[in-house]
Design a protein around this motif. Structure first.
Motif, PDB file in Angstrom:
ATOM      1  N   LEU A  50       0.828  -1.208   0.000  1.00 55.46           N
ATOM      2  CA  LEU A  50       0.000   0.000   0.000  1.00 55.46           C
ATOM      3  C   LEU A  50       0.864   1.261   0.000  1.00 55.46           C
ATOM      4  O   LEU A  50       0.597   2.203  -0.748  1.00 55.46           O
ATOM      5  N   SER A  51       1.896   1.287   0.831  1.00 56.48           N
ATOM      6  CA  SER A  51       2.766   2.471   0.867  1.00 56.48           C
ATOM      7  C   SER A  51       3.444   2.678  -0.472  1.00 56.48           C
ATOM      8  O   SER A  51       3.626   3.812  -0.926  1.00 56.48           O
ATOM      9  N   ARG A  52       3.828   1.574  -1.125  1.00 56.86           N
ATOM     10  CA  ARG A  52       4.464   1.711  -2.427  1.00 56.86           C
ATOM     11  C   ARG A  52       3.467   2.248  -3.457  1.00 56.86           C
ATOM     12  O   ARG A  52       3.818   3.071  -4.297  1.00 56.86           O
ATOM     13  N   LEU A  53       2.228   1.781  -3.351  1.00 58.65           N
ATOM     14  CA  LEU A  53       1.203   2.297  -4.268  1.00 58.65           C
ATOM     15  C   LEU A  53       1.037   3.798  -4.075  1.00 58.65           C
ATOM     16  O   LEU A  53       1.002   4.571  -5.036  1.00 58.65           O
ATOM     17  N   ASN A  54       0.949   4.240  -2.820  1.00 59.88           N
ATOM     18  CA  ASN A  54       0.754   5.664  -2.557  1.00 59.88           C
ATOM     19  C   ASN A  54       1.971   6.487  -2.961  1.00 59.88           C
ATOM     20  O   ASN A  54       1.846   7.585  -3.490  1.00 59.88           O
ATOM     21  N   ALA A  55       3.161   5.931  -2.717  1.00 58.85           N
ATOM     22  CA  ALA A  55       4.375   6.696  -3.003  1.00 58.85           C
ATOM     23  C   ALA A  55       4.615   6.812  -4.501  1.00 58.85           C
ATOM     24  O   ALA A  55       5.038   7.857  -4.988  1.00 58.85           O
ATOM     25  N   ASN A  56       4.347   5.742  -5.239  1.00 62.13           N
ATOM     26  CA  ASN A  56       4.673   5.740  -6.671  1.00 62.13           C
ATOM     27  C   ASN A  56       3.471   6.040  -7.557  1.00 62.13           C
ATOM     28  O   ASN A  56       3.628   6.169  -8.764  1.00 62.13           O
ATOM     29  N   GLY A  57       2.287   6.046  -6.964  1.00 62.95           N
ATOM     30  CA  GLY A  57       1.101   6.244  -7.782  1.00 62.95           C
ATOM     31  C   GLY A  57       0.712   5.015  -8.559  1.00 62.95           C
ATOM     32  O   GLY A  57      -0.263   5.028  -9.309  1.00 62.95           O
ATOM     33  N   GLY A  98     -11.980   9.776  -4.585  1.00 60.08           N
ATOM     34  CA  GLY A  98     -12.897   9.108  -5.510  1.00 60.08           C
ATOM     35  C   GLY A  98     -12.323   7.782  -5.978  1.00 60.08           C
ATOM     36  O   GLY A  98     -11.446   7.751  -6.839  1.00 60.08           O
ATOM     37  N   TYR A  99     -12.768   6.701  -5.359  1.00 55.61           N
ATOM     38  CA  TYR A  99     -12.203   5.386  -5.697  1.00 55.61           C
ATOM     39  C   TYR A  99     -12.462   5.016  -7.144  1.00 55.61           C
ATOM     40  O   TYR A  99     -11.793   4.157  -7.693  1.00 55.61           O
ATOM     41  N   GLN A 100     -13.448   5.688  -7.787  1.00 54.88           N
ATOM     42  CA  GLN A 100     -13.756   5.363  -9.183  1.00 54.88           C
ATOM     43  C   GLN A 100     -12.564   5.641 -10.095  1.00 54.88           C
ATOM     44  O   GLN A 100     -12.478   5.109 -11.197  1.00 54.88           O
ATOM     45  N   ARG A 101     -11.648   6.482  -9.613  1.00 53.29           N
ATOM     46  CA  ARG A 101     -10.508   6.840 -10.467  1.00 53.29           C
ATOM     47  C   ARG A 101      -9.327   5.886 -10.303  1.00 53.29           C
ATOM     48  O   ARG A 101      -8.248   6.113 -10.839  1.00 53.29           O
ATOM     49  N   LEU A 102      -9.557   4.826  -9.526  1.00 47.50           N
ATOM     50  CA  LEU A 102      -8.530   3.789  -9.393  1.00 47.50           C
ATOM     51  C   LEU A 102      -8.575   2.879 -10.611  1.00 47.50           C
ATOM     52  O   LEU A 102      -9.650   2.479 -11.037  1.00 47.50           O
ATOM     53  N   SER A 103      -7.431   2.545 -11.141  1.00 40.09           N
ATOM     54  CA  SER A 103      -7.392   1.546 -12.206  1.00 40.09           C
ATOM     55  C   SER A 103      -6.805   0.268 -11.620  1.00 40.09           C
ATOM     56  O   SER A 103      -5.663   0.243 -11.176  1.00 40.09           O
ATOM     57  N   ILE A 104      -7.623  -0.766 -11.575  1.00 42.53           N
ATOM     58  CA  ILE A 104      -7.207  -2.014 -10.934  1.00 42.53           C
ATOM     59  C   ILE A 104      -7.124  -3.122 -11.971  1.00 42.53           C
ATOM     60  O   ILE A 104      -8.132  -3.532 -12.531  1.00 42.53           O
ATOM     61  N   ARG A 105      -5.929  -3.548 -12.248  1.00 45.34           N
ATOM     62  CA  ARG A 105      -5.737  -4.694 -13.149  1.00 45.34           C
ATOM     63  C   ARG A 105      -4.694  -5.619 -12.537  1.00 45.34           C
ATOM     64  O   ARG A 105      -3.914  -5.210 -11.685  1.00 45.34           O
ATOM     65  N   SER A 106      -4.707  -6.858 -12.983  1.00 43.57           N
ATOM     66  CA  SER A 106      -3.827  -7.808 -12.312  1.00 43.57           C
ATOM     67  C   SER A 106      -2.359  -7.488 -12.558  1.00 43.57           C
ATOM     68  O   SER A 106      -1.504  -7.856 -11.761  1.00 43.57           O
ATOM     69  N   GLU A 107      -2.031  -6.792 -13.631  1.00 40.78           N
ATOM     70  CA  GLU A 107      -0.628  -6.442 -13.867  1.00 40.78           C
ATOM     71  C   GLU A 107      -0.203  -5.256 -13.011  1.00 40.78           C
ATOM     72  O   GLU A 107       0.891  -5.209 -12.490  1.00 40.78           O
ATOM     73  N   ARG A 108      -1.115  -4.267 -12.907  1.00 39.26           N
ATOM     74  CA  ARG A 108      -0.747  -3.098 -12.103  1.00 39.26           C
ATOM     75  C   ARG A 108      -1.980  -2.330 -11.659  1.00 39.26           C
ATOM     76  O   ARG A 108      -3.012  -2.340 -12.326  1.00 39.26           O
ATOM     77  N   ILE A 109      -1.802  -1.667 -10.537  1.00 36.30           N
ATOM     78  CA  ILE A 109      -2.849  -0.784 -10.020  1.00 36.30           C
ATOM     79  C   ILE A 109      -2.324   0.632 -10.161  1.00 36.30           C
ATOM     80  O   ILE A 109      -1.170   0.909  -9.832  1.00 36.30           O
ATOM     81  N   VAL A 110      -3.144   1.530 -10.676  1.00 37.94           N
ATOM     82  CA  VAL A 110      -2.683   2.892 -10.917  1.00 37.94           C
ATOM     83  C   VAL A 110      -3.627   3.878 -10.232  1.00 37.94           C
ATOM     84  O   VAL A 110      -4.856   3.741 -10.305  1.00 37.94           O
ATOM     85  N   LEU A 111      -3.046   4.849  -9.545  1.00 36.65           N
ATOM     86  CA  LEU A 111      -3.823   5.923  -8.925  1.00 36.65           C
ATOM     87  C   LEU A 111      -3.889   7.103  -9.882  1.00 36.65           C
ATOM     88  O   LEU A 111      -2.959   7.342 -10.653  1.00 36.65           O
TER      89      LEU A 111
END
Lengths: 685, 336
Positions: free
Chosen positions: B90-97, B162-175
């Motif tokens: 989670l921290s890596r997701l937030n730090a790197n987007g 707005g969680y709708q702006r999350l892109s969730i795919r098995s290869e990568r999650i993007v904020l």
């Protein structure tokens, strides 16, 4: 260099100067402080190691535990953001013996909470087992795990608790007090016994679990899992060919996991084709998560084992060696059922523990269940114990060979006995040592050994395979005494195979090619170049060097018995074919192991292969008879090429073959005839 | 919805909440009456807060290995979901987007979170973390707090929620740019469930797991149910809740447990639409079959518009909610 000798030299030079450099150590404790932090402590060593801690000895002088500083270990800071330091004692069971606040600047002291409150709070941590991060007790009256938070200072309390627990856990973990095995268990991947599906399921080699929908009607998933790396599991499930192919693709200590599934849920999904990873699958072991990817993945159409149920999806997945997976400890497979159609998404899991029969060393789970610090026997002792029969047979083999070499004159004087003995010995070398006991040495051993000398030699590593170790020890000694031929000519399974094939070729009267000596001599260096090349490559990439070591057909012929991709099989067969016409073609020109042995063998001390002054001058029989053409036309034996087969000694001792000996015999016969006066020629004169 | 400090080593809603909950939760009289041996109780820390396991019909010999397996599972999931560990997924997701190759658990929980967002009409939103930053910055420079952060700052932060702006795919999650995610409104429940399921898979039929939230397996059908007590916030004139629990979970949300100011006017439970700390309830407790559901739902109920609550609860027929008003009055959905 022969491993044993070099290792001994190395041991001697390494022994002094091995002490670890002490770090820190400036911290001192008063007797009163010590009594709080570690009651009963008698002596405290310097703070050293990573993370730093001071070893504590009890009154009896024995090691009792450690004292650490939370600030040094985890850089603890208080609510104020300023350093906060607690000295903590931990005993060898991972239980905190005491804690003492030695430095703090918490702002709460301003608002009426006294330093004594903080001290009392800190002291309350005594008795906490850091391995369990709490206390364990039967009954509802569990002792209060952590001291009550100081009212009005909950955040300071939490900061202090976290520092103490984290620092103590770090030190206890690094000193092996938490009972988690540091080394992964070694797995017996080689032993094979035929088994049916039912047998593998019954003994836990394969585990299966059935998941039905919440209402119990439809079958959601029939899931089976197994560690496919051990031959008894993988070879039975997949068939010999597929398992060997898998084994060849796996690096050392890579692990292969077989997952088979049937039911509504697809465990593989389809996304892996695009993304390269199986998003619905993961392997979990302790606190580690291993995602499964298409690297090394093999799709299996059907299991080759008798009695297996029908599966919709079967695959073998690879967990690479560096990932931290311990095949000897329990793990589980988790499948995310996506909850399409009816039902919520759910995670379905199946536990797997490799049965003890495959584990060569004690499983780490046993160590984890019993956190007491015990002196476990080194791993190698257990592997030696497990292979005592092979050790006995090999020792007998070596004893017989030694005896034959010591009394070689007696042996070679009896040509028929010599011939039968040699054929029998080579057959044992090939069949028992090579195919059964896995005793084929390889240039890879030499490369690993040289590397270990450069990076830090460890006995344990080389002791793991008793057959290889004993063989190397013997070869090392034989190398120093007599040269490399003792191994090449008697103990190398592939060499034995070549010689036996050549023997068969002669029986079949196949034409034998005699390579002109000048050309022969010019071809010798190829093997040295091969060895030096491999050595040079190994300095850069061990992986590449191991790949290059496939110039040896040993793996194909000995460990994999030709069940391998066709290019390897063709190569090995081509070498054996060449051997039909040129005896020991591979040994003569290509073998990098022979080259690696020939180089240190120049130090050899004895020369037991006898020559006569006439050799090469008056007579060239040995030169012609040497099976590997290791004798120069000038008569001297080239020890770099000699395989110590004793063929020349047989000639040497044969007074019908060896001209000087024959001449001497004739002279003697003549003399005897004269003295007895019964000579027929004289009598008639 | 709940925001949290990114790196503060300790001070989270949960740590404080659990200290409160610990004194009042889980009584074992029922379980003990029917067990052949006294239950084994482990008390310690998990997720940086006091935690507890009660294992019925467990031998003392295997207990410590079982507890370790549970703690390993907590550790494993903390490496995924913790906001306090700079190296967590989670921290890596937030730090790197973005997060490459998220694990099965991470992917699953994020998809669950988005699904909860949809089913709660947006009340449950894991992307409120930017609001926490605004409040934390404000209270760091204004210890007395005043009237909270300037409205413009809150408005700006809300624009990044707005969680709708999350892109969730098995290869990568993007904020989306400026986004940050917190899982503190659901991860404790998820971890509690995972530990309970792990114990179930090991053959435990009667277990109480308290790892951030509370989840019970069993007890045996003949035994009286577990009894879980939930503390009331200070200054609320009401008795502690006592809930019988059989094969289910309990989770609570309360603003006072994560307050920025002594009066708890400002705390970490933010309404995603206005960016304000929700004030309608003193505490919300949800009883549901799984702790993940109870955790997410208690968070969503706490911050949602009150008129939407009955409809929201209808989407979760297996759950029931107890809402404690600052006056001490309690509302139950569905009405008991």
């Amino acid at each position: 260099m022969p491993p044993v000798v070099a290792a001994l030299l190395l041991m001697i030079t390494m022994l002094p100067g091995f002490a670890a450099a002490a770090e820190g150590g400036a911290r001192t404790l008063s007797a009163a402080e010590l009594e709080v932090v570690f009651p009963g402590a008698h002596a405290v060593g310097p703070f050293e190691g990573q993370p730093a801690a001071a070893a504590v000895r009890g009154k009896d002088g024995r090691h009792a535990g450690y004292i650490l500083s939370t600030f040094d270990t985890v850089g603890s800071t208080g609510y104020s953001g300023k350093p906060l330091d607690v000295l903590v004692g931990v005993d060898l069971a991972g239980v905190i013996t005491g804690a003492l606040l030695v430095r703090q600047t918490e702002p709460i002291l301003v608002i009426g909470i006294t330093e004594d409150d903080l001290r009392r709070y800190v002291a309350g941590f005594a008795g906490i087992n850091v391995a369990l991060r709490g206390t364990l007790a039967a009954g509802a009256a569990a002792p209060q795990a952590y001291p009550d938070v100081i009212s009005g200072a909950s955040i300071s309390s939490a900061v202090i608790r976290d520092s103490i627990v984290r620092a103590a856990t770090a030190v206890a973990g690094s000193r092996g007090l938490l009972g988690r095995a540091s080394a992964a268990a070694r797995i017996d991947v080689a032993s094979f016994m035929p088994a049916t599906w039912a047998e593998l399921v019954a003994d836990g080699s394969v585990t299966c679990r059935r998941f039905t929908q919440a209402d119990g009607t439809a079958l959601l998933l029939d899931l089976c899992a197994a560690l496919a790396t051990p031959a008894r599991i993988g070879e039975n499930l997949l068939g010999k060919l597929a398992h060997n192919r898998l084994g060849a693709a796996l690096g050392p200590d890579d692990q292969a996991i077989l997952i088979a599934a049937a039911g509504l849920v697809s465990v593989k999904g389809t996304a892996f084709v695009r993304s390269g990873r199986f998003e619905r699958l993961q392997v979990v072991q302790g606190a580690e998560t291993f995602g499964l990817t298409t690297a090394g993945y093999v799709n299996i159409e059907a299991l080759r084992i008798a009695g297996a149920p029908e599966f919709r999806e079967i695959g073998v997945f690879v967990i690479p060696a560096g990932a931290g997976f311990d095949a000897g400890a329990p793990w589980r497979i988790e499948v995310l059922a996506p909850g399409e159609g009816a039902g919520e998404p759910a995670i379905l899991s199946i536990d797997y523990t490799l049965p003890a029969r495959y584990v060569v060393s004690p499983p780490s789970s046993a160590a984890a269940a019993e956190p007491a610090v015990s002196e476990a026997a080194p791993l190698w002792q257990e592997t030696w114990g497990g292979r005592w029969a092979a050790i006995v047979v090999l020792s007998l083999m070596l004893l017989v060979l030694t005896t034959a070499l010591v009394f070689q004159e007696a042996v070679v004087r009896r040509p028929a006995l010599y011939h039968r003995f040699r054929l029998a010995y080579l057959t044992v070398t090939l069949v028992w040592l090579g195919w059964w006991a896995g005793g084929q040495l390889s240039v890879v051993n030499v490369l690993t050994f040289i590397h270990s000398l450069m990076t830090g030699f460890q006995w344990d590593f080389f002791l793991l395979d008793p057959v290889i170790f004993i063989l190397w020890g013997y070869v090392a000694a034989a190398l120093l005494f007599l040269g490399r031929g003792v191994y090449c000519g008697w103990l190398c399974p592939f060499g034995a195979l070549q010689e036996l094939i050549s023997e068969a070729a002669r029986l079949l009267r196949l034409p034998q090619i005699v390579v002109p000596f000048t050309l022969h001599e010019r071809l010798w260096p190829i093997k040295y170049v091969a060895f030096l090349g491999l050595f040079a490559v190994s300095l850069g990439s061990t992986r590449l060097a191991f790949l290059g070591a496939e110039i040896e057909p040993f793996k194909t012929v000995m460990s994999m018995t030709f069940l391998r991709e066709w290019p390897f099989v063709v190569y090995a067969l081509a070498l054996l074919l060449a051997g039909l016409f040129i005896e020991r073609f591979f040994c003569r020109y290509l073998c990098p192991l022979g080259a690696a042995l020939a180089i240190p063998a120049r130090m050899r001390m004895f020369e037991w292969l006898k020559r006569r002054p006439q050799c090469g001058r008056e007579c060239g029989i040995c030169f012609q008879r040497c099976p590997v053409q290791a004798i120069h036309p000038e008569g001297q034996i080239n020890p770099n090429e000699c395989v110590h087969c004793l063929n020349c000694q047989r000639v040497y001792a044969d007074d019908t073959l060896c001209p000087p000996l024959a001449a001497r015999r004739k002279r003697r016969e003549r003399r005897e005839a004269l003295t007895t006066g019964a000579g027929p020629t004289l009598g008639s004169a | 919805m709940l925001g949290s400090p990114p790196f503060s080593p300790l001070v989270s809603r949960r740590r404080v909440l659990q200290i409160v909950a610990c004194g009042a939760a889980a009584v074992l009289t029922g379980a003990r009456a029917h067990a052949r041996t006294p239950p084994i109780v482990w008390e310690g820390t998990a997720l940086g807060a006091p935690a507890r396991l009660i294992l019925v019909d467990e031998s003392e010999k295997t207990a410590s290995a079982t507890v370790r397996a549970c703690l390993d599972e907590v550790e494993r999931l903390e490496r995924e979901f913790s906001l306090y560990r700079p190296d967590s997924a989670l921290s890596r997701l937030n730090a790197n987007g973005a997060l490459e190759r998220p694990s099965l658990d991470f992917l699953h929980l994020l998809r669950l979170s988005v699904a909860f967002g949809e089913r709660t009409g947006g009340a449950f939103d894991i992307s409120v973390q930017p609001l926490w930053q605004v409040y934390a910055d404000h209270f760091a420079t204004h210890p007395d707090g005043g009237d909270g952060p300037p409205p413009a700052a809150i408005k700006e932060a809300v624009s990044r929620v707005g969680y709708q702006r999350l892109s969730i795919r098995s290869e990568r999650i993007v904020l989306a740019p400026g986004m940050a995610v917190t899982l503190n409104g659901i991860a404790q429940g998820y971890i509690t469930d995972r530990v309970a399921e792990l114990l179930r898979a090991r053959g435990y039929a009667s277990v109480l797991v308290e790892m951030g939230e509370i989840r019970a397996l069993g007890p045996a059908p003949a035994a009286p149910p577990w009894s879980v007590a939930v503390a009331v916030p200070p200054h609320v004139p009401a008795d502690p809740l006592s809930l019988p629990l059989r094969d289910g979970a309990v989770a609570s949300s309360a603003g006072y447990a994560t307050a920025f100011d002594p009066a708890a006017r400002f705390h970490h439970l933010f309404a995603p639409d206005t960016g304000a700390s929700a004030q309608r309830f003193a505490a919300v407790t949800v009883v549901a079959p799984q702790a993940t559901l109870a955790d997410a739902l208690s968070t969503a109920l706490f911050v949602a518009q009150p008129e939407t609550l009955p409809a929201m609860m209808q989407a979760f027929p297996s759950a029931r909610a107890i809402l404690t008003l600052p006056s001490g009055r309690r509302l139950r959905i569905p009405a008991a």
